[in-house]
Structures are given as C-alpha cells and as structure tokens.
Enzyme design. Structure first.
Site, PDB file in Angstrom:
ATOM      1  N   ASP A  97       0.881  -1.160   0.000  1.00  0.00           N
ATOM      2  CA  ASP A  97       0.000   0.000   0.000  1.00  0.00           C
ATOM      3  C   ASP A  97       0.920   1.211   0.000  1.00  0.00           C
ATOM      4  O   ASP A  97       1.795   1.340   0.863  1.00  0.00           O
ATOM      5  CB  ASP A  97      -0.831  -0.024   1.287  1.00  0.00           C
ATOM      6  N   ASP A 202      -2.737   4.491  -2.632  1.00  0.00           N
ATOM      7  CA  ASP A 202      -3.740   5.122  -1.774  1.00  0.00           C
ATOM      8  C   ASP A 202      -4.220   6.457  -2.364  1.00  0.00           C
ATOM      9  O   ASP A 202      -3.393   7.254  -2.833  1.00  0.00           O
ATOM     10  CB  ASP A 202      -3.097   5.365  -0.399  1.00  0.00           C
ATOM     11  N   GLU A 264      -6.294   3.434  -5.807  1.00  0.00           N
ATOM     12  CA  GLU A 264      -7.551   3.611  -5.079  1.00  0.00           C
ATOM     13  C   GLU A 264      -8.298   4.755  -5.758  1.00  0.00           C
ATOM     14  O   GLU A 264      -7.784   5.869  -5.872  1.00  0.00           O
ATOM     15  CB  GLU A 264      -7.304   3.933  -3.608  1.00  0.00           C
ATOM     16  N   HIS A 329     -10.615  -2.726   4.522  1.00  0.00           N
ATOM     17  CA  HIS A 329     -10.342  -2.200   5.864  1.00  0.00           C
ATOM     18  C   HIS A 329     -11.084  -0.893   6.138  1.00  0.00           C
ATOM     19  O   HIS A 329     -11.029  -0.390   7.257  1.00  0.00           O
ATOM     20  CB  HIS A 329      -8.830  -1.984   6.018  1.00  0.00           C
ATOM     21  N   ASP A 330     -11.714  -0.312   5.122  1.00  0.00           N
ATOM     22  CA  ASP A 330     -12.435   0.953   5.310  1.00  0.00           C
ATOM     23  C   ASP A 330     -13.943   0.769   5.368  1.00  0.00           C
ATOM     24  O   ASP A 330     -14.672   1.753   5.504  1.00  0.00           O
ATOM     25  CB  ASP A 330     -12.157   1.907   4.133  1.00  0.00           C
TER      26      ASP A 330
HETATM   27  C1  GLC Z   1      -7.506   5.561   1.977  1.00  0.00           C
HETATM   28  C2  GLC Z   1      -7.313   4.438   2.958  1.00  0.00           C
HETATM   29  C3  GLC Z   1      -7.879   4.850   4.283  1.00  0.00           C
HETATM   30  C4  GLC Z   1      -7.127   6.086   4.760  1.00  0.00           C
HETATM   31  C5  GLC Z   1      -7.165   7.192   3.714  1.00  0.00           C
HETATM   32  C6  GLC Z   1      -6.157   8.250   4.014  1.00  0.00           C
HETATM   33  O1  GLC Z   1      -8.841   5.803   1.701  1.00  0.00           O
HETATM   34  O2  GLC Z   1      -7.901   3.259   2.460  1.00  0.00           O
HETATM   35  O3  GLC Z   1      -7.778   3.821   5.238  1.00  0.00           O
HETATM   36  O4  GLC Z   1      -7.696   6.558   5.945  1.00  0.00           O
HETATM   37  O5  GLC Z   1      -6.853   6.698   2.431  1.00  0.00           O
HETATM   38  O6  GLC Z   1      -4.857   7.768   3.779  1.00  0.00           O
END
Ligand code: GLC
Length: 554
Positions: A97, A202, A264, A329-330
C-alpha cells in the site's frame, strides 16, 4: 510480458489485526508469515499489505513517517524480506500500500518544511497565507472531521496554514513540485528493488488539487459539517491535471519496472475510468473503485449491482481492467451490509460467488473467507477509527444525543472490519497471547477460522472452490457478461461466455425463497452444476433464501 495480475486473486491484510507472533497485542510480519500456508490453501496468489511503514499510527499507518522503514511493532525490513521471500516461494506475490498523497507530520520532510519558510523542503507541502482577516485560505474541511473540521492548520512559527485533506497530522504533499516527485520515484524504485511486486496506490485520484484553492460552492451541512467547513471531495478528486502526475509515475517507475498497479479510485467511476486504465494511456493497470461498495454504502440494491457490473464490463470491453470486491479495511463487513446475518454462511458464500464470477480481479479482505460480521461495541471508547470518532464528535457537538450518535456511527464504522482476526475459539481468538490492541468481535467463539474449517458448512472451503474455478474455467477470466430476469427484485441471473464455454450464475439475494423464471434461451439449454452453496441447486425449483449456484452449459 504476461500480465499475471489479470489472473490474480488478491487478499488484503491489515497487519495490525491479522496475527500477533510476539504477544504485544499487535499483529506483525512474522505473524503474517506464519499464516502463509493458510493463504496458499485458500488459493489466493497476491497479498495487498495495508501500510506497515514507520508511523505514529494516527490513521493506522496511512500516516507515514518513514517510507523506507517498518513500524517497530510489526517487525523489521528483514522480517518483511523473509515474508516476501516465503510468499514468493509459494507463488504468492506481494503489493505494498503506497500512500503518496500525504505523509505524517512527523515525517522528516515535514519537520524540515515546518522549520522555516525558506527551508528547501517547504515546497514539499502546501502552504498558504491567511486571508487578510487572518482566517483560513478557503472553506475546505477535512474528511475525518477532526478538530475544528478545517482542512487547514495554522503554523504559528512561520505564519502560514498547511493543507491536509485528512488529519492535521497528515499534511498533503505538493505534487506540483518536481523535486518532491523525483524523491517519490526513487523511493518506489527502492521498494521494487527490495522485491515487491507492485503497489496499491492510496487515494491516487486526489494528488491534484483545484488550482487557486477557491472556496467550495457546496453548502455546509449544519449537522455533519463542523464550523461551516466543507469536505467537498470535488475540490481534490479527479481534478484536471491528475493524469499528468500519473503518467509521469508510469513513465518513471511503473512501465520500466513492469510492476502491478491498482489505484484507489475515489471519484473514479466506469464513466471516467478509461483515461486512468486504458493500456494505451500508460497510467495504471486498474482502479479500485467505490461504485459497488464503500465506507458509507450500507446496502446494495440489486439493480444497482446489475448496472455497475454492466458499466464495468463495458470498460473491460474497451481494454480496461476491473476489480471486484465488497469489503476492505475501510468498510463494514459484507455479510452484515449486503448479505444476511440470519443466513450468515450461506449469504457469505453467495457474496463470494458474485465477486469471483463477475469480470475483473477479486480483492478479498481478511475474514470474509470465514463470513465475519460487523461488531457492536457499547462505548465510543472502544472505537479507534478516525472517521468514527470525528463523526461521533461532530454529531454530539451539534446536539445529537450521545447514544443516538453512537447508534449512527456503529454500522458505518471502519472498525467493523478491523477487529483482530479470530483464528480459533480460544483466548483472544488465538490472535495474541497478550492484550489485543482492539477488542475482538465478541462473536469469535462461534465465528473463527478453526470452527469454520471444521464445519460441513465451511465458508473457507467454498472460497477455496471459487478461487480454484478461475484456473479451470476460461469464461470467468475472459467471458462476456449478460444479465437475465433483469427487473427481478431478489434474483441475479447472469451468464459468462467465451468461445470455450458458457457459465450460468443464479443467486437469490433475499431472506425469502424465489421462483426462478429462467428465460427460454436458458431453460432449454442443458446445464451441469459446477458449485452450489446449498449442496445442490435445481434450476426447476424456487431458490432458497441466499441460494447461489454456478452451472456450465453442456
Ligand atoms: C484511503 C485508505 C484509508 C485512509 C485514507 C487516508 O482511503 O484506504 O484507510 O484513511 O486513504 O490515507
């Protein structure tokens, strides 16, 4: 070069909650290594490691303080090397990540940047003067609704505000500044030299901010926005110019190294995905979009599923590559959102069937292979997630009763997915011999890997079969997608067909039985059952609640 990732099944590991090898209550790299045999048995061939870099853990590692070192509780670079080597020897690749939008405020770059206005690192971050009346540069708010809700924090010593889309402890990097970009490329090469196989990037769609940082035209919500600050995603998501950054990343790093990239994709939908992922664009291999599942989506209308799958099938027909997932995880747990806790194992298998038989790369999240469900803690003290705490705080500050505020944040808390992995029904679910950093889901005596694998109704065993099907059924990887009984409120019926074969998937997404009105073209064909979550499925009978099956045309 062979695109291995097109055939991948990716398994996301949230290290902190996966397996603790040394009794400090926190999952670690040696713990992950000890569980590789289980992952190999499951059949996945790629791991996405959520951030394990050195970090103050404001956002569990998404606040990076050193891109080239490991959080001490997780182990060392040698532990990671041992994990990567062991995974490779089992045919499992590892993607890291990579958080490129922001760092921790403890990162040496930020410490330098903050030390004076003329420090060479100042331009690595985004600094603006206060408005003449001393207020913040614009009305933008932070997504975590942290502190006063603003996306700007004033630095007394140097008299300017710095910008952060998330926590004030996670300042945004200034991608407009070429020396910063060069430093990032070097770091990415360093990781590829280390032996990793690619990156989950990310919030990659948020590197570019609206030029000039104008006020957002969006009106602040009186209950959920703090102090009138607006967390308007449009200001920093998919902003024109973002492609220049991604193309340069590709030219400098991804293309020369041939690594796998999945970005992402907040704000990226089927309609604007191709510029990011069409091969001729030379940007990313795929985007992890939120069209089906997201932190805030707590149900999934069946017609929405059809619509999104059709749209992404279209993207694939034009050379892009889709991903399939329902939790991470979110998000909350998929059985609790899109399945049925009353039919837990059966609906877990049905949802697994959907993500493994629709076009694209399945991304699993730890625990879905045993049908984990959401958690309910009675006190806000037991929650850790920044969004949950920020949302709760904002609601209470705006006069909402604390119990009601808790009830509101519980179903959408990211902590639903972050409770430690229950390996067994033993103490602490076998996750740790110490005190777990977060309470386990109290369901662990019943819902755990050992119990699941010992059961005739094992979700894990069903996932093994689903994953194995990819190797023997070309239609799953390449087949066209066609939906039938289109307006049915309970049923999903679709085929995947390529030159070699046609597969039929039927699924009842409800707590009620459903007649299966197969259209003539399907009814008259001869079908051989490949897999059913009810032992056996008869296409001539009504489907049971949450029944799902895959057939192959004779
Ligand atoms: C992404 C991650 C999340 C994080 C955010 C800021 O959305 O998946 O867990 O809080 O980025 O880095």
């Amino acid at each position: 070069m062979h695109d291995w990732w097109k055939e991948a099944v990716v398994y996301e590991i949230y290290c902190k909650s996966f397996c603790d090898s040394d009794g400090d209550g926190i999952g670690d790299l040696a713990g992950i290594r000890s569980k590789l045999p289980m992952l190999r048995e499951l059949g996945i061939n790629c791991i996405w490691l959520a951030p394990i870099y050195r970090s103050p853990q404001v956002d569990n590692g998404y606040d990076v303080a050193d891109y080239r070192d490991i959080q001490p509780e997780y182990g060392t670079l040698s532990d990671l090397k041992a994990l990567v080597d062991a995974a490779h020897s089992m045919g499992i690749r590892i993607i890291m990540d990579m958080v490129l939008n922001h760092t921790s405020d403890r990162h040496p770059w930020f410490r330098q940047a903050k030390s004076s206005r003329d420090n060479p690192y100042r331009s690595y971050y985004i600094w603006h003067d206060p408005k003449p009346d001393g207020s913040q540069p614009n009305n933008w708010g932070n997504y975590f609704k942290e502190g006063d809700g603003s996306a700007w924090t004033f630095d007394e010593a140097t008299g300017q505000y710095y910008f952060h889309q998330y926590s004030r402890h996670m300042p945004d990097l200034n991608w407009e500044y070429a020396p910063l970009r060069r430093e990032i490329y070097e770091m990415l090469h360093w990781w590829l030299d280390f032996g990793i196989d690619g990156f989950r990037l990310d919030v990659i769609s948020r590197l570019k901010k609206t030029p000039g940082f104008p006020d957002s035209p969006q009106k602040a919500d009186p209950i959920t926005d703090k102090n009138g600050f607006v967390a308007d995603r449009a200001m920093c998501t998919d902003v024109p110019g973002i492609h220049d950054f991604i193309r340069e990343l590709n030219e400098e790093v991804f293309a020369p190294r041939g690594c796998f990239t999945v970005g992402e994709g907040a704000g990226i939908h089927a309609s604007n995905a191709l510029p990011y992922i069409a091969p001729e664009r030379r940007e990313l291999n795929s985007v992890y979009h939120f069209d089906l599942s997201s932190r805030t989506r707590l149900n999934m209308p069946i017609d929405h599923f059809r619509k999104i799958q059709r749209q992404w099938a279209e993207v694939m027909a034009r050379g892009g590559w889709a991903v399939q997932y329902l939790s991470n995880h979110d998000s909350a747990r998929q059985v609790s959102c899109y399945g049925s806790e009353g039919y837990r194992t059966r609906s877990a298998k049905l949802l697994g069937t959907l993500i493994h038989t629709t076009p694209g790369i399945p991304f699993l999240y730890q625990g879905e292979e045993i049908g984990m469900t959401n958690v309910r803690f009675d006190s806000i003290e037991d929650y850790d997630c920044c969004y949950t705490l920020g949302d709760y705080d904002t609601l209470v500050k705006n006069g909402v009763d604390p119990q009601k505020a808790l009830e509101t944040v519980i179903p959408r808390s990211r902590d639903n997915a972050r409770t430690p992995y229950p390996w067994s029904g033993g103490e602490n679910g076998g996750f740790t011999t110490g005190k777990p950093w977060m309470k386990l889901n109290p369901s662990y005596p019943e819902i755990n890997l050992e119990a699941d694998r010992a059961s005739d109704d094992s979700v894990f065993a069903f996932y093994q079969k689903l994953i194995a099907l990819r190797k023997t059924h070309p239609a799953i990887l390449q087949g066209d997608l066609e939906f039938y009984v289109d307006s049915h409120p309970q049923l999903l019926v679709y085929t995947r067909s390529c030159d070699e074969e046609t597969l039929l998937v039927v699924a009842n997404l409800s707590d009620e039985p459903a007649e299966l009105p197969l259209p003539c073209v399907l009814r008259t064909a001869r079908w051989q059952e490949v897999l059913s979550n009810c032992g056996h499925t008869n296409l001539g009978s009504p489907l049971l609640p949450w029944e799902a099956a895959i057939f192959r045309k004779h």
